[in-house]
Motif scaffolding. Structure first.
Motif, PDB file in Angstrom:
ATOM      1  N   VAL A 140       0.799  -1.224  -0.103  1.00  7.45           N
ATOM      2  CA  VAL A 140       0.023   0.011   0.130  1.00  7.45           C
ATOM      3  C   VAL A 140       0.942   1.193  -0.050  1.00  7.45           C
ATOM      4  CG1 VAL A 140      -1.452   1.473   1.232  1.00  7.45           C
ATOM      5  CG2 VAL A 140      -2.200  -1.175   1.163  1.00  7.45           C
ATOM      6  N   TYR A 141       2.148   1.132   0.680  1.00  7.27           N
ATOM      7  CA  TYR A 141       2.702   2.500   0.953  1.00  7.27           C
ATOM      8  C   TYR A 141       3.786   2.695  -0.517  1.00  7.27           C
ATOM      9  CZ  TYR A 141       6.576   5.712   1.810  1.00  7.27           C
ATOM     10  OH  TYR A 141       7.139   6.933   1.787  1.00  7.27           O
ATOM     11  N   LEU A 142       4.230   1.575  -0.878  1.00 10.50           N
ATOM     12  CA  LEU A 142       5.095   1.467  -2.081  1.00 10.50           C
ATOM     13  C   LEU A 142       4.219   1.813  -3.350  1.00 10.50           C
ATOM     14  CD1 LEU A 142       7.341  -1.361  -1.427  1.00 10.50           C
ATOM     15  CD2 LEU A 142       8.057   1.097  -1.442  1.00 10.50           C
ATOM     16  N   ALA A 143       3.157   1.436  -3.268  1.00  3.63           N
ATOM     17  CA  ALA A 143       2.098   1.520  -4.710  1.00  3.63           C
ATOM     18  C   ALA A 143       1.154   2.695  -4.423  1.00  3.63           C
ATOM     19  CB  ALA A 143       1.492   0.285  -4.837  1.00  3.63           C
ATOM     20  N   SER A 144       1.473   3.457  -3.535  1.00  2.00           N
ATOM     21  CA  SER A 144       0.514   4.963  -3.577  1.00  2.00           C
ATOM     22  C   SER A 144       0.789   5.754  -4.324  1.00  2.00           C
ATOM     23  CB  SER A 144       0.740   5.144  -1.890  1.00  2.00           C
ATOM     24  OG  SER A 144       1.857   6.218  -1.889  1.00  2.00           O
ATOM     25  N   ASP A 145      -0.285   6.502  -4.473  1.00  4.03           N
ATOM     26  CA  ASP A 145      -0.246   7.617  -5.369  1.00  4.03           C
ATOM     27  C   ASP A 145       0.939   8.798  -5.090  1.00  4.03           C
ATOM     28  OD1 ASP A 145      -2.141   6.744  -7.111  1.00  4.03           O
ATOM     29  OD2 ASP A 145      -3.674   8.232  -6.575  1.00  4.03           O
ATOM     30  N   ASP A 146       1.243   8.786  -3.815  1.00  2.00           N
ATOM     31  CA  ASP A 146       1.953   9.810  -3.348  1.00  2.00           C
ATOM     32  C   ASP A 146       3.398   9.387  -3.794  1.00  2.00           C
ATOM     33  OD1 ASP A 146       0.352  11.078  -1.779  1.00  2.00           O
ATOM     34  OD2 ASP A 146       0.749  10.069   0.032  1.00  2.00           O
ATOM     35  N   LEU A 147       3.983   8.157  -3.945  1.00  4.15           N
ATOM     36  CA  LEU A 147       5.163   7.975  -4.753  1.00  4.15           C
ATOM     37  C   LEU A 147       5.084   7.926  -6.024  1.00  4.15           C
ATOM     38  CD1 LEU A 147       6.556   5.235  -2.420  1.00  4.15           C
ATOM     39  CD2 LEU A 147       6.696   7.542  -2.134  1.00  4.15           C
ATOM     40  N   GLN A 148       3.967   8.214  -6.918  1.00  2.00           N
ATOM     41  CA  GLN A 148       4.037   8.917  -8.312  1.00  2.00           C
ATOM     42  C   GLN A 148       4.570   7.684  -9.064  1.00  2.00           C
ATOM     43  OE1 GLN A 148       2.906  12.331  -9.636  1.00  2.00           O
ATOM     44  NE2 GLN A 148       1.516  11.492  -8.121  1.00  2.00           N
ATOM     45  N   GLY A 149       4.680   6.498  -8.878  1.00  2.00           N
ATOM     46  CA  GLY A 149       4.985   5.242  -9.705  1.00  2.00           C
ATOM     47  C   GLY A 149       6.714   5.051  -9.634  1.00  2.00           C
ATOM     48  N   ARG A 150       7.213   5.660  -8.576  1.00  5.62           N
ATOM     49  CA  ARG A 150       8.540   5.336  -8.251  1.00  5.62           C
ATOM     50  C   ARG A 150       9.640   5.126  -9.493  1.00  5.62           C
ATOM     51  NH1 ARG A 150       5.475   1.206  -6.459  1.00  5.62           N
ATOM     52  NH2 ARG A 150       6.507  -0.449  -7.602  1.00  5.62           N
TER      53      ARG A 150
ATOM     54  N   MET B 140       4.852   7.966 -14.159  1.00  2.17           N
ATOM     55  CA  MET B 140       3.550   8.645 -14.827  1.00  2.17           C
ATOM     56  C   MET B 140       3.526   7.936 -15.983  1.00  2.17           C
ATOM     57  SD  MET B 140       2.372  10.452 -12.528  1.00  2.17           S
ATOM     58  CE  MET B 140       1.187  11.456 -13.562  1.00  2.17           C
ATOM     59  N   GLY B 141       4.128   6.993 -16.418  1.00  7.40           N
ATOM     60  CA  GLY B 141       3.993   6.273 -17.960  1.00  7.40           C
ATOM     61  C   GLY B 141       5.270   6.345 -18.709  1.00  7.40           C
ATOM     62  N   GLY B 142       4.924   6.697 -20.049  1.00 10.35           N
ATOM     63  CA  GLY B 142       6.177   6.897 -20.881  1.00 10.35           C
ATOM     64  C   GLY B 142       6.487   5.649 -21.503  1.00 10.35           C
ATOM     65  N   GLU B 143       7.730   5.503 -21.931  1.00  7.97           N
ATOM     66  CA  GLU B 143       8.141   4.355 -22.776  1.00  7.97           C
ATOM     67  C   GLU B 143       7.910   2.953 -21.589  1.00  7.97           C
ATOM     68  OE1 GLU B 143      12.316   2.449 -24.823  1.00  7.97           O
ATOM     69  OE2 GLU B 143      12.349   4.688 -24.072  1.00  7.97           O
ATOM     70  N   GLY B 144       7.391   1.964 -22.122  1.00 11.19           N
ATOM     71  CA  GLY B 144       7.132   0.860 -21.463  1.00 11.19           C
ATOM     72  C   GLY B 144       5.963   0.798 -21.246  1.00 11.19           C
ATOM     73  N   SER B 145       5.077   1.765 -20.979  1.00 11.79           N
ATOM     74  CA  SER B 145       3.779   1.885 -20.692  1.00 11.79           C
ATOM     75  C   SER B 145       2.796   1.650 -21.530  1.00 11.79           C
ATOM     76  CB  SER B 145       3.152   3.308 -20.174  1.00 11.79           C
ATOM     77  OG  SER B 145       1.831   3.176 -20.090  1.00 11.79           O
ATOM     78  N   LEU B 146       1.781   0.484 -21.070  1.00 11.23           N
ATOM     79  CA  LEU B 146       0.692   0.112 -22.151  1.00 11.23           C
ATOM     80  C   LEU B 146      -0.701   0.944 -22.309  1.00 11.23           C
ATOM     81  CD1 LEU B 146       1.237  -3.693 -21.857  1.00 11.23           C
ATOM     82  CD2 LEU B 146       2.146  -2.326 -23.582  1.00 11.23           C
ATOM     83  N   HIS B 147      -0.553   2.156 -21.474  1.00 12.76           N
ATOM     84  CA  HIS B 147      -1.542   2.853 -21.293  1.00 12.76           C
ATOM     85  C   HIS B 147      -1.480   3.978 -22.459  1.00 12.76           C
ATOM     86  CE1 HIS B 147      -4.747   5.407 -19.254  1.00 12.76           C
ATOM     87  NE2 HIS B 147      -3.963   6.353 -19.079  1.00 12.76           N
ATOM     88  N   ARG B 148      -2.602   4.253 -23.373  1.00 10.87           N
ATOM     89  CA  ARG B 148      -2.754   4.807 -24.277  1.00 10.87           C
ATOM     90  C   ARG B 148      -3.393   6.389 -24.111  1.00 10.87           C
ATOM     91  NH1 ARG B 148       1.084   2.396 -24.779  1.00 10.87           N
ATOM     92  NH2 ARG B 148       1.415   0.846 -26.321  1.00 10.87           N
ATOM     93  N   GLU B 149      -3.846   6.765 -23.048  1.00 16.52           N
ATOM     94  CA  GLU B 149      -4.576   7.749 -22.688  1.00 16.52           C
ATOM     95  C   GLU B 149      -4.112   8.989 -21.948  1.00 16.52           C
ATOM     96  OE1 GLU B 149      -7.874   6.036 -21.032  1.00 16.52           O
ATOM     97  OE2 GLU B 149      -8.165   4.554 -22.879  1.00 16.52           O
ATOM     98  N   GLY B 150      -2.808   9.055 -22.151  1.00 12.23           N
ATOM     99  CA  GLY B 150      -2.284  10.381 -21.480  1.00 12.23           C
ATOM    100  C   GLY B 150      -1.379  10.013 -20.223  1.00 12.23           C
ATOM    101  N   GLU B 151      -0.774  10.911 -19.689  1.00 12.16           N
ATOM    102  CA  GLU B 151      -0.086  10.584 -18.177  1.00 12.16           C
ATOM    103  C   GLU B 151      -1.150  10.136 -17.116  1.00 12.16           C
ATOM    104  OE1 GLU B 151       2.321  13.722 -16.954  1.00 12.16           O
ATOM    105  OE2 GLU B 151       3.984  13.410 -18.174  1.00 12.16           O
ATOM    106  N   ALA B 152      -0.651   9.164 -16.418  1.00  7.45           N
ATOM    107  CA  ALA B 152      -1.377   8.618 -15.305  1.00  7.45           C
ATOM    108  C   ALA B 152      -0.220   8.122 -14.384  1.00  7.45           C
ATOM    109  CB  ALA B 152      -2.314   7.653 -15.608  1.00  7.45           C
ATOM    110  N   VAL B 153      -0.531   8.101 -12.894  1.00  6.83           N
ATOM    111  CA  VAL B 153       0.359   7.305 -12.134  1.00  6.83           C
ATOM    112  C   VAL B 153       0.244   5.915 -12.544  1.00  6.83           C
ATOM    113  CG1 VAL B 153       0.779   6.900  -9.578  1.00  6.83           C
ATOM    114  CG2 VAL B 153       0.070   9.115 -10.278  1.00  6.83           C
ATOM    115  N   HIS B 154       1.353   5.390 -12.525  1.00  4.67           N
ATOM    116  CA  HIS B 154       1.516   3.695 -12.550  1.00  4.67           C
ATOM    117  C   HIS B 154       2.153   3.166 -11.468  1.00  4.67           C
ATOM    118  CE1 HIS B 154       1.026   4.648 -16.884  1.00  4.67           C
ATOM    119  NE2 HIS B 154       1.268   3.628 -17.396  1.00  4.67           N
ATOM    120  N   ASN B 155       1.213   2.924 -10.454  1.00  2.00           N
ATOM    121  CA  ASN B 155       1.449   2.549  -9.134  1.00  2.00           C
ATOM    122  C   ASN B 155       2.554   1.227  -8.865  1.00  2.00           C
ATOM    123  OD1 ASN B 155       0.589   4.898  -7.700  1.00  2.00           O
ATOM    124  ND2 ASN B 155      -1.667   3.776  -7.883  1.00  2.00           N
ATOM    125  N   GLY B 156       2.094   0.271  -9.960  1.00  2.00           N
ATOM    126  CA  GLY B 156       2.992  -0.942  -9.882  1.00  2.00           C
ATOM    127  C   GLY B 156       2.893  -1.695  -8.464  1.00  2.00           C
TER     128      GLY B 156
END
Length: 413
Positions: free
Chosen positions: A35-45, A132-148
């Motif tokens: 929960v801590y490591l995958a929180s929005d506060d850490l913006q995808g590490r 927030m995504g970028g190279e490696g992301s499979l999300h195609r709808e703009g920036e978003a937190v990738h909590n992992g």
């Protein structure tokens, strides 16, 4: 304000004046760690960001709570490395001593249990993700937190659980080095750097265990274990101590995670994996979707494996076939996500992409491809070899096993 690695290192160096040998270890909570490591506060590490450093700080504190000694640089839990990211996915990033806007700094986190043994076991998991995504992301709808959460807060949580268990264990036949790797998503950078700049002697490492995406054990309890051919002793033990899982075994020591860096240095490895899913490298990989009971079973299973090798001496290493070199090149795609954990005959479909040949033909998640064209499909490799024979515009028949009934469809690539 950006948190600097120097500030964190100084703070933790001061805190480490506590006598760790007399510290009463504190058992953690895997769900709380995720929960801590995958929180929005850490913006995808993302590697090289202040958010990754916050995660590194958390992991170091958890290691200290378990009584682990710092085994990074300068008496800290941290091993830093600078590199210039590569824009070419086929070219490795280059490590450097230079600083500047063109360079990033990754941070491995290392904790050690010194049992005074001749051999050391490395237990690792990467903790970086895609930001927030970028190279490696499979999300195609703009920036978003990738909590992992599954990728790979799950592996870190299991690693921290094992740290506590092995620190309090009566079995002292090996030392243990726990490593949270940085830069995995950018090309196994942290593990690669460690093997080139080890903080313990590489020839003292008897084997390495890696956990990457171990948070989604399915209803069939299928657990993939890679690297089983890297030592002649693996197969007997991993099967003998298995109580809970349908094991999908793979001999190769080479794969897309940090165990590869150790295998390439002639160290036996095991890599644990519960499978890909529709949230892989997408914003939906969140903490509430993980199977925490399954994670505990995996941790207990790995603990049983380490116990079997407690007084076994140094494990013999064996080279394996690099299966990634045998993967054929494709001119077309079916538009499915294969179920890599499926152990039956054929290729089971785990997901369907929109507007691709499989969807247009009416194939469904759960279908098992048993024939493609004139070729019988018995496993993943036969599926890939057959798919590689088709060109864009080709039409063929595909036969799938759908809940025990054979269904034939026409596919156009």
């Amino acid at each position: 304000m950006r948190i600097t690695i120097f500030f964190i290192a100084i703070c933790l160096l001061a805190s480490c004046k506590t006598d760790l040998k007399n510290l009463e270890p504190v058992k953690g909570n895997m769900k709380a760690d995720v929960v801590y490591l995958a929180s929005d506060d850490l913006q995808g590490r993302e590697t090289g960001t202040s958010y990754e450093l916050q995660a590194a700080d958390y992991i170091a504190k958890r290691m200290k709570e378990s009584g682990l000694e710092p085994k990074g640089n300068a008496g800290t839990y941290f091993q830093t490395f600078s590199f210039k990211p590569s824009s070419d996915p086929h070219q490795e990033a280059a490590f450097t001593d230079e600083k500047g806007d063109a360079f990033l700094t990754g941070t491995n986190v290392l904790g050690y249990i010194d049992n005074g043994a001749a051999q050391t076991v490395v237990i690792g998991a990467h903790y970086d993700h895609l930001g927030m995504g970028g190279e490696g992301s499979l999300h195609r709808e703009g920036e978003a937190v990738h909590n992992g959460a599954d990728d790979n807060a799950s592996g870190v949580a299991v690693m921290l659980d094992l740290a506590y268990e092995l620190k309090t264990s009566e079995k002292k036949g090996n030392n243990y080095l726990f490593m949270a790797f940085s830069g995995e998503e950018m090309g196994l950078l942290g593990s690669n750097y460690f093997t080139k700049n080890p903080t313990i002697a590489l020839d003292s490492i008897t084997y390495m265990i890696n956990m990457d995406m171990v948070g989604r054990l399915n209803e069939e309890k299928t657990l993939a274990v890679y690297g089983t051919g890297t030592s002649p002793r693996w197969n007997q033990i991993i099967n003998a101590v298995n109580k809970d899982f349908n094991l999908a075994l793979n001999e190769s020591g080479v794969g897309p995670s940090d165990h590869t860096s150790f295998y390439l240095n002639d160290i036996p490895v095991l890599h644990f994996f519960t499978g890909q899913h529709e949230d892989y490298h997408k914003p939906g990989d969140d903490a509430d979707k993980l199977n925490y009971e399954g994670m505990q079973q995996i941790s207990d299973y790995i603990l049983r494996i380490t116990a079997e090798f407690d007084n076994a001496g140094k494990l013999a290493f064996r080279k394996t076939k690099n299966e990634s070199e045998e993967v054929p090149r494709f001119k077309v795609g079916l538009g499915v996500v294969p179920d890599y954990l499926f152990t039956g005959k054929g290729m089971r479909i785990d997901g369907i992409s929109e507007e691709k040949p499989a969807q247009k033909a009416g194939l469904m998640k759960g279908d098992i491809v048993v024939k493609l064209g004139d070729s019988t499909i018995v496993d993943m490799m036969s599926y890939m070899r057959t798919l590689a024979t088709f060109d864009n515009g080709d039409k063929t028949k595909v036969t799938v096993d759908r809940d025990g009934k054979m269904v034939e469809k026409e596919i156009e690539f």
